[in-house]
Scaffold this motif. Sequence first.
Motif, PDB file in Angstrom:
ATOM      1  N   SER A  90      68.237  -3.898   3.281  1.00  0.00           N
ATOM      2  CA  SER A  90      68.437  -2.572   3.897  1.00  0.00           C
ATOM      3  C   SER A  90      68.496  -2.740   5.035  1.00  0.00           C
ATOM      4  CB  SER A  90      67.633  -1.517   3.368  1.00  0.00           C
ATOM      5  OG  SER A  90      67.608  -1.516   1.632  1.00  0.00           O
ATOM      6  N   ILE A  91      69.418  -2.127   5.954  1.00  0.00           N
ATOM      7  CA  ILE A  91      69.420  -2.355   7.395  1.00  0.00           C
ATOM      8  C   ILE A  91      69.546  -0.970   8.165  1.00  0.00           C
ATOM      9  CG2 ILE A  91      71.330  -3.063   9.181  1.00  0.00           C
ATOM     10  CD1 ILE A  91      72.158  -5.165   7.385  1.00  0.00           C
ATOM     11  N   CYS A  92      68.899  -0.780   9.069  1.00  0.00           N
ATOM     12  CA  CYS A  92      68.868   0.324  10.179  1.00  0.00           C
ATOM     13  C   CYS A  92      70.269   0.579  10.647  1.00  0.00           C
ATOM     14  CB  CYS A  92      67.662   0.257  11.100  1.00  0.00           C
ATOM     15  SG  CYS A  92      67.438   1.792  12.096  1.00  0.00           S
ATOM     16  N   ASP A  93      70.806   1.728  10.571  1.00  0.00           N
ATOM     17  CA  ASP A  93      71.985   1.946  11.201  1.00  0.00           C
ATOM     18  C   ASP A  93      71.942   2.086  12.796  1.00  0.00           C
ATOM     19  OD1 ASP A  93      73.437   2.140   8.914  1.00  0.00           O
ATOM     20  OD2 ASP A  93      73.256   4.034   8.739  1.00  0.00           O
ATOM     21  N   GLN A  94      70.574   2.312  13.295  1.00  0.00           N
ATOM     22  CA  GLN A  94      70.506   2.593  14.632  1.00  0.00           C
ATOM     23  C   GLN A  94      70.277   1.342  15.444  1.00  0.00           C
ATOM     24  OE1 GLN A  94      67.548   5.670  15.844  1.00  0.00           O
ATOM     25  NE2 GLN A  94      68.780   7.179  14.297  1.00  0.00           N
ATOM     26  N   CYS A  95      69.345   0.154  14.776  1.00  0.00           N
ATOM     27  CA  CYS A  95      69.047  -0.681  15.834  1.00  0.00           C
ATOM     28  C   CYS A  95      69.224  -2.030  15.050  1.00  0.00           C
ATOM     29  CB  CYS A  95      67.470  -0.785  16.102  1.00  0.00           C
ATOM     30  SG  CYS A  95      66.432  -0.994  14.789  1.00  0.00           S
ATOM     31  N   GLY A  96      69.774  -2.007  13.617  1.00  0.00           N
ATOM     32  CA  GLY A  96      70.147  -3.254  12.734  1.00  0.00           C
ATOM     33  C   GLY A  96      68.934  -3.699  12.209  1.00  0.00           C
ATOM     34  N   PHE A  97      67.674  -3.370  12.350  1.00  0.00           N
ATOM     35  CA  PHE A  97      66.448  -3.989  11.678  1.00  0.00           C
ATOM     36  C   PHE A  97      66.745  -4.059  10.287  1.00  0.00           C
ATOM     37  CE2 PHE A  97      62.225  -3.605   9.471  1.00  0.00           C
ATOM     38  CZ  PHE A  97      61.921  -4.572   9.952  1.00  0.00           C
ATOM     39  N   ALA A  98      66.420  -5.358   9.613  1.00  0.00           N
ATOM     40  CA  ALA A  98      66.781  -5.193   8.285  1.00  0.00           C
ATOM     41  C   ALA A  98      65.553  -5.712   7.391  1.00  0.00           C
ATOM     42  CB  ALA A  98      67.514  -6.733   8.128  1.00  0.00           C
ATOM     43  N   ILE A  99      65.395  -5.010   6.239  1.00  0.00           N
ATOM     44  CA  ILE A  99      64.276  -5.347   5.210  1.00  0.00           C
ATOM     45  C   ILE A  99      65.169  -5.941   4.216  1.00  0.00           C
ATOM     46  CG2 ILE A  99      62.625  -4.181   3.656  1.00  0.00           C
ATOM     47  CD1 ILE A  99      62.487  -1.670   5.469  1.00  0.00           C
ATOM     48  N   PRO A 100      64.621  -7.460   3.856  1.00  0.00           N
ATOM     49  CA  PRO A 100      65.246  -8.003   2.805  1.00  0.00           C
ATOM     50  C   PRO A 100      65.052  -7.583   1.541  1.00  0.00           C
ATOM     51  CG  PRO A 100      63.273  -8.762   3.851  1.00  0.00           C
ATOM     52  CD  PRO A 100      63.322  -7.910   4.373  1.00  0.00           C
ATOM     53  N   GLY A 101      65.911  -7.907   0.544  1.00  0.00           N
ATOM     54  CA  GLY A 101      65.525  -7.765  -0.893  1.00  0.00           C
ATOM     55  C   GLY A 101      64.549  -8.611  -1.543  1.00  0.00           C
ATOM     56  N   ASP A 102      64.168  -8.508  -2.583  1.00  0.00           N
ATOM     57  CA  ASP A 102      62.948  -8.912  -3.383  1.00  0.00           C
ATOM     58  C   ASP A 102      61.706  -8.992  -2.679  1.00  0.00           C
ATOM     59  OD1 ASP A 102      64.866  -9.042  -5.764  1.00  0.00           O
ATOM     60  OD2 ASP A 102      65.385 -10.712  -4.725  1.00  0.00           O
ATOM     61  N   VAL A 103      61.268  -7.848  -1.789  1.00  0.00           N
ATOM     62  CA  VAL A 103      59.927  -7.904  -1.155  1.00  0.00           C
ATOM     63  C   VAL A 103      59.240  -6.572  -1.625  1.00  0.00           C
ATOM     64  CG1 VAL A 103      60.724  -9.174   0.686  1.00  0.00           C
ATOM     65  CG2 VAL A 103      60.837  -6.787   1.017  1.00  0.00           C
ATOM     66  N   HIS A 104      58.226  -6.574  -1.755  1.00  0.00           N
ATOM     67  CA  HIS A 104      56.983  -5.469  -1.889  1.00  0.00           C
ATOM     68  C   HIS A 104      57.167  -4.750  -0.567  1.00  0.00           C
ATOM     69  CE1 HIS A 104      53.772  -2.892  -2.847  1.00  0.00           C
ATOM     70  NE2 HIS A 104      53.962  -3.255  -4.101  1.00  0.00           N
ATOM     71  N   LEU A 105      57.677  -3.359  -0.655  1.00  0.00           N
ATOM     72  CA  LEU A 105      57.710  -2.927   0.540  1.00  0.00           C
ATOM     73  C   LEU A 105      56.669  -2.505   1.389  1.00  0.00           C
ATOM     74  CD1 LEU A 105      59.806  -1.341   2.304  1.00  0.00           C
ATOM     75  CD2 LEU A 105      59.369   0.848   1.008  1.00  0.00           C
ATOM     76  N   SER A 106      55.579  -2.231   0.714  1.00  0.00           N
ATOM     77  CA  SER A 106      54.325  -1.928   1.508  1.00  0.00           C
ATOM     78  C   SER A 106      53.592  -3.229   2.243  1.00  0.00           C
ATOM     79  CB  SER A 106      53.180  -0.915   0.884  1.00  0.00           C
ATOM     80  OG  SER A 106      52.881  -1.682  -0.331  1.00  0.00           O
ATOM     81  N   LEU A 107      53.920  -4.206   1.462  1.00  0.00           N
ATOM     82  CA  LEU A 107      53.211  -5.364   1.826  1.00  0.00           C
ATOM     83  C   LEU A 107      54.197  -5.832   3.200  1.00  0.00           C
ATOM     84  CD1 LEU A 107      52.242  -7.339  -1.354  1.00  0.00           C
ATOM     85  CD2 LEU A 107      50.666  -5.902   0.328  1.00  0.00           C
ATOM     86  N   TYR A 108      55.429  -5.759   2.830  1.00  0.00           N
ATOM     87  CA  TYR A 108      56.245  -6.372   3.911  1.00  0.00           C
ATOM     88  C   TYR A 108      56.228  -5.373   5.351  1.00  0.00           C
ATOM     89  CZ  TYR A 108      60.621  -7.576   6.357  1.00  0.00           C
ATOM     90  OH  TYR A 108      61.394  -8.144   7.492  1.00  0.00           O
ATOM     91  N   LEU A 109      56.174  -3.984   5.137  1.00  0.00           N
ATOM     92  CA  LEU A 109      55.785  -3.478   6.256  1.00  0.00           C
ATOM     93  C   LEU A 109      54.476  -3.489   6.949  1.00  0.00           C
ATOM     94  CD1 LEU A 109      57.555   0.197   5.071  1.00  0.00           C
ATOM     95  CD2 LEU A 109      58.632  -1.565   6.581  1.00  0.00           C
ATOM     96  N   GLU A 110      53.667  -3.857   6.154  1.00  0.00           N
ATOM     97  CA  GLU A 110      52.253  -3.998   6.885  1.00  0.00           C
ATOM     98  C   GLU A 110      52.199  -5.480   7.693  1.00  0.00           C
ATOM     99  OE1 GLU A 110      48.932  -4.571   3.939  1.00  0.00           O
ATOM    100  OE2 GLU A 110      49.498  -2.582   3.308  1.00  0.00           O
ATOM    101  N   GLU A 111      53.052  -6.401   7.070  1.00  0.00           N
ATOM    102  CA  GLU A 111      53.349  -7.658   7.794  1.00  0.00           C
ATOM    103  C   GLU A 111      54.152  -7.503   8.982  1.00  0.00           C
ATOM    104  OE1 GLU A 111      52.483 -11.517   8.552  1.00  0.00           O
ATOM    105  OE2 GLU A 111      51.644 -10.365   6.686  1.00  0.00           O
ATOM    106  N   VAL A 112      55.069  -6.737   9.134  1.00  0.00           N
ATOM    107  CA  VAL A 112      55.784  -6.384  10.210  1.00  0.00           C
ATOM    108  C   VAL A 112      55.176  -5.591  11.589  1.00  0.00           C
ATOM    109  CG1 VAL A 112      57.657  -4.957  11.125  1.00  0.00           C
ATOM    110  CG2 VAL A 112      58.209  -6.272   8.993  1.00  0.00           C
ATOM    111  N   ALA A 113      54.052  -4.685  11.097  1.00  0.00           N
ATOM    112  CA  ALA A 113      53.212  -4.080  11.983  1.00  0.00           C
ATOM    113  C   ALA A 113      52.352  -4.906  12.566  1.00  0.00           C
ATOM    114  CB  ALA A 113      52.695  -2.971  11.160  1.00  0.00           C
ATOM    115  N   LYS A 114      52.024  -6.320  12.208  1.00  0.00           N
ATOM    116  CA  LYS A 114      51.082  -6.957  12.970  1.00  0.00           C
ATOM    117  C   LYS A 114      51.378  -7.456  14.053  1.00  0.00           C
ATOM    118  CE  LYS A 114      48.775  -8.684   8.804  1.00  0.00           C
ATOM    119  NZ  LYS A 114      48.451  -9.474   7.721  1.00  0.00           N
TER     120      LYS A 114
END
Length: 66
Positions: free
Chosen positions: A42-66
Motif C-alpha cells: 500500500s502506497i501513500c499517494d502524496q509522498c510515496g511511503f509504502a507499507i509492504p504486504g504480509d506485515v502485521h500493521l500495528s507492529l510495522y507502524l510501531e517499528e517505523v515510528a522508532k
Amino acid sequence: MSDVLPTCQETRGMMTIEEIDCPKCGGVIELFIRDGQTVGESICDQCGFAIPGDVHLSLYLEEVAK
C-alpha cells in the motif's frame, strides 16, 4: 446453522479495507487487511511511503515510528 451468518473459516478469510494516516506525511493510505496482516503493498499517494504486504500493521507502524 444459519445461512446468513458466516462460518469461522469464512470470517478468518475475509478481507477488510482500512484507511490510515501516512506516518511520514499525514496523507491517507488505503490498506487491505486479512487475518491482521496487510495484503499487498500500500502506497501513500502524496509522498510515496509504502507499507509492504504480509506485515502485521500495528507492529510495522510501531517499528517505523522508532
